[in-house]
Every structure is written in structure tokens, then in C-alpha cells.
Motif scaffolding. Structure first.
Motif, PDB file in Angstrom:
ATOM      1  N   GLY A 231      68.384  78.229  20.632  1.00 40.89           N
ATOM      2  CA  GLY A 231      68.021  79.375  21.204  1.00 40.89           C
ATOM      3  C   GLY A 231      68.543  79.465  22.274  1.00 40.89           C
ATOM      4  N   PRO A 232      69.739  79.273  23.487  1.00 45.91           N
ATOM      5  CA  PRO A 232      70.664  79.047  23.849  1.00 45.91           C
ATOM      6  C   PRO A 232      71.878  79.757  23.149  1.00 45.91           C
ATOM      7  CG  PRO A 232      69.900  77.204  24.957  1.00 45.91           C
ATOM      8  CD  PRO A 232      69.160  77.204  22.976  1.00 45.91           C
ATOM      9  N   VAL A 233      72.162  79.933  22.218  1.00 48.54           N
ATOM     10  CA  VAL A 233      73.011  80.109  21.471  1.00 48.54           C
ATOM     11  C   VAL A 233      72.999  81.577  20.777  1.00 48.54           C
ATOM     12  CG1 VAL A 233      74.274  79.585  19.444  1.00 48.54           C
ATOM     13  CG2 VAL A 233      74.176  77.788  20.627  1.00 48.54           C
ATOM     14  N   ARG A 234      71.537  81.737  20.453  1.00 51.02           N
ATOM     15  CA  ARG A 234      70.871  83.104  19.763  1.00 51.02           C
ATOM     16  C   ARG A 234      70.547  84.147  21.130  1.00 51.02           C
ATOM     17  NH1 ARG A 234      68.876  82.014  15.207  1.00 51.02           N
ATOM     18  NH2 ARG A 234      67.717  80.626  14.392  1.00 51.02           N
ATOM     19  N   ASP A 235      70.839  83.694  22.292  1.00 51.39           N
ATOM     20  CA  ASP A 235      71.213  84.289  23.317  1.00 51.39           C
ATOM     21  C   ASP A 235      72.202  84.491  24.226  1.00 51.39           C
ATOM     22  OD1 ASP A 235      68.191  84.554  23.922  1.00 51.39           O
ATOM     23  OD2 ASP A 235      68.647  83.165  25.673  1.00 51.39           O
ATOM     24  N   VAL A 236      72.652  84.418  23.643  1.00 51.86           N
ATOM     25  CA  VAL A 236      74.625  84.925  24.211  1.00 51.86           C
ATOM     26  C   VAL A 236      75.304  85.192  22.727  1.00 51.86           C
ATOM     27  CG1 VAL A 236      74.926  83.386  25.501  1.00 51.86           C
ATOM     28  CG2 VAL A 236      75.463  82.472  23.922  1.00 51.86           C
TER      29      VAL A 236
ATOM     30  N   GLU B 213      69.055  84.063  35.655  1.00 54.93           N
ATOM     31  CA  GLU B 213      70.279  82.694  36.061  1.00 54.93           C
ATOM     32  C   GLU B 213      71.397  82.470  35.129  1.00 54.93           C
ATOM     33  OE1 GLU B 213      69.376  81.206  40.043  1.00 54.93           O
ATOM     34  OE2 GLU B 213      70.793  79.546  39.602  1.00 54.93           O
ATOM     35  N   GLN B 214      70.458  81.899  34.347  1.00 53.11           N
ATOM     36  CA  GLN B 214      70.969  81.010  33.206  1.00 53.11           C
ATOM     37  C   GLN B 214      72.324  81.697  32.366  1.00 53.11           C
ATOM     38  OE1 GLN B 214      68.569  78.877  31.125  1.00 53.11           O
ATOM     39  NE2 GLN B 214      69.086  77.192  32.000  1.00 53.11           N
ATOM     40  N   LEU B 215      72.098  82.718  31.467  1.00 51.30           N
ATOM     41  CA  LEU B 215      72.954  83.766  31.580  1.00 51.30           C
ATOM     42  C   LEU B 215      73.916  84.932  32.402  1.00 51.30           C
ATOM     43  CD1 LEU B 215      70.658  86.192  29.597  1.00 51.30           C
ATOM     44  CD2 LEU B 215      71.998  85.515  28.103  1.00 51.30           C
ATOM     45  N   TYR B 216      73.540  84.971  33.591  1.00 51.45           N
ATOM     46  CA  TYR B 216      73.860  85.153  34.893  1.00 51.45           C
ATOM     47  C   TYR B 216      75.773  84.151  34.555  1.00 51.45           C
ATOM     48  CZ  TYR B 216      76.718  87.019  38.975  1.00 51.45           C
ATOM     49  OH  TYR B 216      77.322  87.436  39.585  1.00 51.45           O
ATOM     50  N   LEU B 217      75.243  83.134  34.689  1.00 58.52           N
ATOM     51  CA  LEU B 217      76.175  81.643  34.739  1.00 58.52           C
ATOM     52  C   LEU B 217      76.795  81.925  33.603  1.00 58.52           C
ATOM     53  CD1 LEU B 217      74.102  79.453  37.077  1.00 58.52           C
ATOM     54  CD2 LEU B 217      76.544  79.887  37.610  1.00 58.52           C
ATOM     55  N   PHE B 218      76.514  81.956  32.435  1.00 56.91           N
ATOM     56  CA  PHE B 218      77.011  82.148  30.850  1.00 56.91           C
ATOM     57  C   PHE B 218      78.372  83.402  31.062  1.00 56.91           C
ATOM     58  CE2 PHE B 218      78.116  83.160  26.761  1.00 56.91           C
ATOM     59  CZ  PHE B 218      78.385  81.236  25.983  1.00 56.91           C
ATOM     60  N   ASP B 219      77.465  84.320  31.708  1.00 56.29           N
ATOM     61  CA  ASP B 219      78.697  86.038  31.302  1.00 56.29           C
ATOM     62  C   ASP B 219      79.480  85.145  32.441  1.00 56.29           C
ATOM     63  OD1 ASP B 219      80.061  88.371  31.126  1.00 56.29           O
ATOM     64  OD2 ASP B 219      78.490  88.874  32.624  1.00 56.29           O
ATOM     65  N   THR B 220      79.597  85.259  33.079  1.00 53.88           N
ATOM     66  CA  THR B 220      80.400  84.980  34.400  1.00 53.88           C
ATOM     67  C   THR B 220      81.458  83.751  34.205  1.00 53.88           C
ATOM     68  OG1 THR B 220      78.767  83.809  36.078  1.00 53.88           O
ATOM     69  CG2 THR B 220      79.380  86.272  36.388  1.00 53.88           C
ATOM     70  N   THR B 221      80.954  82.815  33.653  1.00 49.83           N
ATOM     71  CA  THR B 221      82.283  81.635  33.973  1.00 49.83           C
ATOM     72  C   THR B 221      82.729  81.112  32.550  1.00 49.83           C
ATOM     73  OG1 THR B 221      79.986  80.074  33.786  1.00 49.83           O
ATOM     74  CG2 THR B 221      80.638  80.196  36.556  1.00 49.83           C
ATOM     75  N   GLY B 222      81.446  82.022  31.583  1.00 47.95           N
ATOM     76  CA  GLY B 222      82.027  81.611  30.425  1.00 47.95           C
ATOM     77  C   GLY B 222      82.019  80.734  29.351  1.00 47.95           C
ATOM     78  N   PHE B 223      80.926  79.223  30.458  1.00 52.76           N
ATOM     79  CA  PHE B 223      80.236  78.254  29.462  1.00 52.76           C
ATOM     80  C   PHE B 223      78.534  77.840  30.318  1.00 52.76           C
ATOM     81  CE2 PHE B 223      80.552  74.917  33.303  1.00 52.76           C
ATOM     82  CZ  PHE B 223      81.505  75.927  34.144  1.00 52.76           C
ATOM     83  N   LEU B 224      78.095  77.221  29.953  1.00 55.27           N
ATOM     84  CA  LEU B 224      76.217  76.854  30.901  1.00 55.27           C
ATOM     85  C   LEU B 224      76.137  75.269  30.207  1.00 55.27           C
ATOM     86  CD1 LEU B 224      74.101  78.256  32.196  1.00 55.27           C
ATOM     87  CD2 LEU B 224      72.937  78.163  30.502  1.00 55.27           C
ATOM     88  N   VAL B 225      75.863  74.526  31.590  1.00 54.78           N
ATOM     89  CA  VAL B 225      75.203  73.351  31.475  1.00 54.78           C
ATOM     90  C   VAL B 225      73.868  72.903  31.527  1.00 54.78           C
ATOM     91  CG1 VAL B 225      75.837  71.556  32.032  1.00 54.78           C
ATOM     92  CG2 VAL B 225      77.722  72.418  32.009  1.00 54.78           C
ATOM     93  N   ILE B 226      73.830  72.660  30.409  1.00 55.74           N
ATOM     94  CA  ILE B 226      71.956  72.745  30.980  1.00 55.74           C
ATOM     95  C   ILE B 226      71.426  71.372  30.553  1.00 55.74           C
ATOM     96  CG2 ILE B 226      69.942  73.349  29.561  1.00 55.74           C
ATOM     97  CD1 ILE B 226      71.077  75.247  27.837  1.00 55.74           C
ATOM     98  N   PRO B 227      71.444  70.286  31.996  1.00 52.13           N
ATOM     99  CA  PRO B 227      70.645  69.298  32.290  1.00 52.13           C
ATOM    100  C   PRO B 227      70.203  68.705  31.407  1.00 52.13           C
ATOM    101  CG  PRO B 227      70.853  70.027  33.926  1.00 52.13           C
ATOM    102  CD  PRO B 227      70.471  71.495  32.820  1.00 52.13           C
ATOM    103  N   GLY B 228      70.209  67.492  30.505  1.00 53.30           N
ATOM    104  CA  GLY B 228      68.798  66.594  30.230  1.00 53.30           C
ATOM    105  C   GLY B 228      67.903  67.330  28.701  1.00 53.30           C
ATOM    106  N   VAL B 229      69.084  67.566  28.154  1.00 54.54           N
ATOM    107  CA  VAL B 229      68.570  68.730  27.201  1.00 54.54           C
ATOM    108  C   VAL B 229      67.318  67.088  26.220  1.00 54.54           C
ATOM    109  CG1 VAL B 229      68.506  69.908  25.145  1.00 54.54           C
ATOM    110  CG2 VAL B 229      69.987  70.415  27.111  1.00 54.54           C
ATOM    111  N   PHE B 230      68.669  66.145  26.025  1.00 52.61           N
ATOM    112  CA  PHE B 230      67.518  64.838  25.276  1.00 52.61           C
ATOM    113  C   PHE B 230      67.469  64.109  26.564  1.00 52.61           C
ATOM    114  CE2 PHE B 230      70.533  67.944  22.873  1.00 52.61           C
ATOM    115  CZ  PHE B 230      69.610  68.973  22.135  1.00 52.61           C
ATOM    116  N   GLY B 231      66.787  63.061  25.782  1.00 53.63           N
ATOM    117  CA  GLY B 231      66.327  62.106  26.200  1.00 53.63           C
ATOM    118  C   GLY B 231      67.512  61.431  26.094  1.00 53.63           C
ATOM    119  N   SER B 232      67.097  59.656  26.804  1.00 58.33           N
ATOM    120  CA  SER B 232      67.726  58.399  27.223  1.00 58.33           C
ATOM    121  C   SER B 232      67.719  58.223  24.888  1.00 58.33           C
ATOM    122  CB  SER B 232      67.203  57.620  28.177  1.00 58.33           C
ATOM    123  OG  SER B 232      66.312  57.144  28.013  1.00 58.33           O
TER     124      SER B 232
END
Lengths: 258, 258, 258, 258
Positions: free
Chosen positions: A73-78, A7-26
Motif C-alpha cells: 500500500g505505501p509503496v504504491r503511493d510513492v 502527513e505521511q506523504l509530506y514526510l516521505f516527500d520531504t525527507t526521502g523515507f518514512l517510518v511506520i511504527p508497529g506494522v507487524f506484531g510481536s
């Protein structure tokens, strides 16, 4: 093996970006903010904006972040090519700052005597289940942006696969203001929190709203691409001996907005 | 304004290369040959082949040739991006030399754990009447090549737009010899004379026949691409800090031929 | 499950056609020839050519041939859509006959007031390892054709993926003769024997040489496409109530050759 | 000569649809509604929905509407092929009705033993400044739809150019509900008024929200495509003699939603 879900690949492909929430903690966000506090900035020529240059060279913490698998990881996928780091910087913005729209798959680029609708440095494709994007950025947000008045990231829907140019025809119709202020039927805002990551296909036409609230808007950005791309630097056209290297801008709003 | 005629553009687009006959006169060819006589060569690791390195840096005559409008005009028509010179070299080949097949639009490239059918450094496209080829070479022939036994340039028809890989599936079927020797239903030879120029889309699968005649086979070659490409150098995969830059080979016959 | 091998798919993709030798044995060829002897022909308006119409409706033998897996298997591999039979006919040609060039991926089609470079009825694509060709013909050869003088099938290399038109620009330069007679740098002949099958992507620019030998040139042809295509019939433009259905020709040599 | 402005073409290209507000005045809307009042409907098998069949055949008023330049002009600009009318119908929907999501550029289609990600009846392309969409609908709204609860048209951003399938992978992850009810990060609503026209590229994944308000939701719809498409009718796979013609559905939500 894939960092992104279907689903993330689908979103990146169809919209040109992807938000991944909470990757880095406070705590990590705080560490990045603290690291930046002690670093020098330059004036990039945009109002109410300071730029931290070449983060991976001047800061071991950001050198490590640039190679963090949560980004790679996400960058390599796209990208799906042997990868290199093209650039790393941070931006601190205050009330009154703005980032005009740029990108767009078919915006025009002037060559000597001809005008073309392709900038190969952002021209992406798809083959056998994989995306191939030559220029991908990860934006690591270090502050919350929860409204347009916070200077939210905004984009024109589908512009990363547009077949037509938007900006020059618009300017030729006499419009000299920005989509950021004028709006556009498919201009859409994205709201994020500190610690979120936005993975961006640079072919997307994007910018930010004008920041009207107090407080800093802070993010770190890392650009990646195939190994045969040169490090990112602006080049003002060709050099006479064809030895100069760099990225030449196609049409962006700065060309037309007054 | 266009250096190539409609028919030449049609031919370059549909076949992936174009021969322009008689670009350089016999006096110029003689001057180029004489210039090379006095220059050093290296062993490129191919049988009966000597390579002259970085011509534009070591020879003012070749520096001038690299920027000659007779080469640049056609190249600009098929790159259609701000241009830079990626490489310049010459090859002197004798009896017994060969150049195995390489290129091909969809040959495979191994990344860590995945295999992809696109090498963006040669992925070309078309938009609004213009071709966009990121990696184009001009071959300036300095000797006649009039038969396969002279080691003629040969190509696989339509391979610059192939949707499937050819070489790895072939190797997996157990074939360990070269198309150059085995033939292939659509392997086609090109014959040229000294002074002719061959403009090449590097996405074309091409090589040369095995040279079986006496005498030198001599040519100078110049590679061009958009300004955001790095100078051509081979890179053996990614570097750990993603700072290495260079071109990574996808499948070529050398990977499979014994 | 696939009727075509990897190499056959590669050839069909890169060249726009595929010859499968010896599909039908000599007894079958004789039976097809005998069946045709007893059938009526019409004058299709081409010199020294007789046409057998709608074979599957008038002959059980050809109705069976149209559905023979030796034809359907390869066709399914390159259409990859629910299939239907669009047409079935045979051509008997004598000395002096010719078939001018037609097809071509980007030849022009005039609409009211605009001219376009796509005929969607032949526009093919590729996705995830499969080809999608909307209009594919199988030619079942019923006589040997071993030289250009026999009226051999000929094609322009790579024209099934051409980005530019060839015929109208050529006519506009004042050329009023056929490629079949003039030749063209990448016009290539194909020689076959009775019983061979040629699978053709109709996007390929193809025709035949002028037949200069005695004896018949005989073949049966079957057209296939997705179920949402109408049966093949020529339509002379749109009908006023938009109820007419049929195929409208883009530029072909008959438009320009005198 | 173009019915659509540059900006309208940009919007249709990048989003897969275009709303043209106020095409028909209130008197015309009333006339269309009145005409429908007197006509028969059938049960199309969807809850709380009645369908008016083949409008152009049964009503001179709708026959005229199907050819109205206010519809045909925009359609011609995005089909760019000789045009024909594929279908014309109206839908009257009441509280509780819904239209599940369908369309999508790369949703899967099962053939005997293989599954493909292209339905050529909706596969669109671009060439030299023009769009080529084989299946375009115009929706003439005859009632206001101003909220999701009115059963608004909704779409998945960028799905008309998606490279990946969405629905089958989603079902394989165990999801058996509709995007219409579940939402999706890029599911977007469109609000219209009676007299507005929505021009739709059928490759867009679209549907409507569940209607929760009282009153009728009424629209007339006309489908257009190139002349070589057959009139729209559903076909349940191939026929044995390959003589059947019709459109075969690729994955739609009805296949998976329970």
C-alpha cells in the motif's frame, strides 16, 4: 484508496523515507525470525554481516510478506506505476558491522569518458499530486535499534533531492573516512523497534552507524519498482553487445573509504 | 567525444527528435533491404503492415547495425547512462497503412483506481549539461518519404515536455478520429530519404500520416535505454505475484480512435 | 472559470504561445488605430520602427484595453499569481524593419565573473495542473500579417523549455547573422489578422522576419507578471548600493549580429 | 570566486539554509547592538517584539552592513542573478515572543476562485551547477541562542523543496496550534551565537520556538533578490488597475493558529 495519510506523504516527500511504527506484531516478528533461523546465508563481503538471498523464492512466508498490503500500500503511493518486485533479502549483523553511505540524488556515475550526475534508476519526480519513485525499498525491522551504537539507520537530510554530488568532491578534498564515523552537519539517526517498517526512496543518501553493541541486528528488505525495471542485479558496466542488464553503481562511500 | 554537435543537441532537446541525413550510403541501404527480403515477417495487427521481429537475433548484419557507432554515438549523447539494446525490428508498410499517434510526456496511465500523468519509462530529464532519456529509438530509413501521402513521420510540437495530457481530454470531448487525419495546430511532418537516421525521444507524441502512395515504406528501428530496463515487451498490467516485467502503455490513439 | 480551453492550455504549454483569432472586431481595431494616429512616438533605436510609450498612462482607451478580460482571462490562466501590469506600448513598423530573436529558456547572462543559464524573470514552471509564467505578453495585432515578407512573428520550436543556450554557442562558431535571415531548422512563422491576439510566454525565443512589403505593421503589446515584479525597465547591471531595479538582458541576437 | 565551499553549497541546497559561524567579531556585534540602542522601533503586531525598520536608510552602519561582502558573497552564490536589496530590518524580542512557521515550497495561495501551490517569489531552481533562489535572507545574530527556550530558529526538513502543502491540510484536519508548540517529526532546531550568520532560502518553512528565557533576542536581517523584484512590501491582493506592487502571502501559520 491511499494507504498513506497526507502527513505521511509530506514526510516521505520531504525527507526521502518514512517510518511506520508497529506494522507487524510481536508474533509476526517472531515468525519471521524463526523462519530465518532455518535458512542459509551467504557472505556478502561486509564485515560481521550475513545475507539471506532471494527470500520470496526460498520461503513461502517471505513470498507472502513481499506482497503484504501493509508493505505494498505505501509503496504504491510513492511509485505510482505498475509495480514489480525487484528483490527480497534479509541481513543479520553483529558487533562491528557497518553499512557505509550510498544513494544521493546527484552522486556521480562514470561512463566511458564522461561523468554524469544522474542515475535514472533512482531519479524520482512529482506530477499532479503524485510522487513517482522508481526504486523503493521497505525495511522490515526484526530487532530494536535504539541508539547509534545499535547501528542505527542514518541519512543526510535532503540528499534525495540534492543538486550537487557530495562524495566525490569530499574524496577529492582528501577525506578517506566515512560520514558514519566522521559525522556530517545534517547526518541524522533514526531509531526503530522490531515490527516497524521503514519505506525508503533509494535516492536518499543513507547507511547505518557502526554497530558497537552485542546481539543481532536483523531486518528483511524488499525492493520494488515499475514493471519495466529488470530484477535487481549488479552489473559491472555495459556488455559489449549491449545485452547485459543490471544496475550500475554511481559513487558510494565504498569507492572512497579506506 | 560527443557525437552530436551543439546545434544537434539543441534540436533534439527542444523538439524531441533529430534527423541525421545521409548516415548510410546507398550500398548499405541496398544491403539492408536485401537482407530483409529474405526474412520472415509477422502480422503486427496494423493494416497493410508487416513486421520483422528481433532483428539483432536473427540477422548478423542487423546485429552489427544495432551496435554501429553511427547509431550508438548519438544515442549515448542523449541517454547518458550505461546502455543496453531494448529491441530491434523493421516495418514494411504499403498503401493504406498508418501509425496512430502515441507517446506524449503527460498522457494518462490507469492504475488500480487511480490515473497518473507520468510513464517513468519515457520520463526524461536534464542535469549539468547532459540529457537523460530512458527510451530512445533510432529509425533507419530504407525508403524515401517525401510527402504526407508517403506516410511521413509526424509529431506534436513540444509534446515530449508537455505538462498536460492531450488524448484523453480530446476523447472526452467526443473526438474519435486521429490527429493524423484531423490535423492539429502543431502537428508537423518530417520528410526523409533512404539512409537518413531519425533519433527519437519516445516521450514525443508521434505517428505517421496515412500512406496513400504506392511502393513500400521500409525502415529498421532499434530501441535503447539504461541497463536497468528490461527488454521491451508489452505487459498487460501487473502480474499477481509482481514477477511480470514489461512496458505498460499509457494513453495512445488506439485507445480512442474508432 | 478558466478562460482557455484544455487544448489552448496544451498549445500554450507545448509551444510557448497561443494565437486567439478574432478577439477584437474591426470597429475596435479601427478605434485602436485611430487612437494611435493622434499619439506621439519615440525612436526606439530599431530601423523603420516607431514606438508608442506607456499606453495605459497616456490613453484611457488603452488603459481600458490593458484590463480587458479578453486579455486578462488568458493571462491569468498562465501566470496563476496575483497579477500586475508591467508595461504597455505599441509599435508601428515599415518596410525594412525587423525584430531580431530574443528570449530562450537557457540563454546566457553574464554576472561578475560568472555566466548563468537562467533569467528568473522568464523562468516558468508547472505544478498541480497549473502553469506559472512570470512574464507574459499579449500582442494585439492591428494589421494583417500573412507572409514572412509582412514581417511575421517567428519562433524557435521548444525554445521556451530549452535546456541549452543557442545564441552564444552559435556566435562562438563564428555566425554573425540573424536566424531571421538565415533560417533555422525549427524556426517557424505565425500568420495573423488584425484583431487577433497572441499570448506569449517571454521565455520563448522569438522575433519577426524582415518586413519587405509596404504598409504599416501595427500592434499594441501589454506585459503582465506577478505583483512582486517591478515595472518593466531596462537596467544596465547592478547598481553599487543594490538599490536599482529593472530587467537585465540575457543573450539576445543584438549582442552578436552585425 | 565562490564565497561558499562545495560543502556549504551542498548544505544550503539540501537543507534550505546555512549557518556560517563567527562571521562578525565581538567588537562588530557590540557596534551593531549599540547602533540599535539609539534607534526607534515600531510594534510589528507580534507579542513582545519590537521592529527596527529600513535599517539601510536610517543608519550608515547598517547601510554598510547590507553591502558587506561577508553577506553578499554567500548571497550571490545562491541567487546567481543581478542582485538588489529588498529589505533590511532588526528584531528585538523578549520572553514570551514567538515567530510562527511560514514559507514552504508548496503552501497554498488563493487567487480569485482558484488556489495554487506556487508562490513564484520564493520558487527556486538549479541549472548547470548553480542555484537560483529569488528571495534570500541573511540573519545576523546579535545574541546567543543556545536552546529552544531561547526562541531558536527551527525549520521543517526538506520543506524548501516540498511538493505538497502542509499547513492548510493540517488546519483542515482540525489542528489550530503551531508546529512550534506541537512539534513535528522533522521540525529541527538551530542554535547560534552572536556574530553568526544564517543564510536563508525563504522557501524553507521556518519560524522560531517560543522564547521562555529572559534577556533580549536580537538580530538584523537583510533580504536580497534579483533586480526585477520590487522592494519588499506586503500587498493585500491585486489592485483594480493592476498597478499595485508587493508580495502576497501564501498560507502561513498565522492564517490557522488561534
Amino acid at each position: 484508496m491511499s494507504a498513506l495519510s497526507d502527513e505521511q506523504l509530506y514526510l516521505f516527500d520531504t525527507t526521502g523515507f518514512l517510518v511506520i511504527p508497529g506494522v507487524f506484531g510481536s508474533e509476526e516478528v517472531t515468525a519471521f525470525r524463526t523462519e530465518l533461523e532455518g535458512m542459509d546465508t551467504i557472505d556478502p563481503g561486509f564485515a560481521e554481516t550475513r545475507r539471506y538471498r532471494d527470500l520470496p523464492s526460498v520461503s513461502p512466508l517471505f513470498a507472502e510478506l513481499a506482497l503484504d498490503e501493509r508493505l505494498l500500500g505505501p509503496v504504491r503511493d510513492v511509485v505510482n506505476q505498475p509495480l514489480r518486485l525487484l528483490e527480497g533479502y534479509a541481513l543479520r549483523r553483529s558487533r562491528g558491522s557497518v553499512l557505509y553511505m550510498h544513494g544521493g540524488n546527484s552522486e556521480l556515475l562514470d561512463l566511458g569518458g564522461r561523468s554524469v550526475g544522474r542515475d535514472l534508476s533512482i531519479t524520482h519526480t512529482y506530477h499532479d499530486g503524485k510522487l513517482f519513485c522508481p526504486y523503493v525499498k521497505t525495511l522490515v525491522y526484526l530487532s530494536d535499534i535504539q541508539s547509534p551504537d545499535d547501528g542505527s539507520f542514518c541519512y543526510v537530510q535532503g540528499s534525495h533531492k540534492a543538486n550537487f554530488p557530495l562524495l566525490r568532491p569530499r574524496a577529492e578534498r582528501g577525506v578517506t573516512t566515512s560520514l558514519v564515523d566522521d559525522g556530517f552537519p545534517t547526518l541524522t539517526d533514526v531509531f526503530v523497534r522490531a515490527g516497524d517498517v521503514l519505506v525508503l526512496n533509494e535516492a536518499l543518501m543513507h547507511g547505518t552507524r557502526r554497530k558497537l553493541t552485542d546481539g543481532d541486528r536483523l531486518l528483511a528488505a524488499f525492493g520494488y519498482g515499475p514493471t519495466y525495471l529488470t530484477e535487481w542485479r549488479e552489473l559491472d558496466g555495459e556488455t559489449g553487445d549491449l545485452r547485459g542488464a543490471g544496475y550500475v553503481d554511481h559513487d558510494v562511500e565504498e569507492d572512497f573509504v579506506r
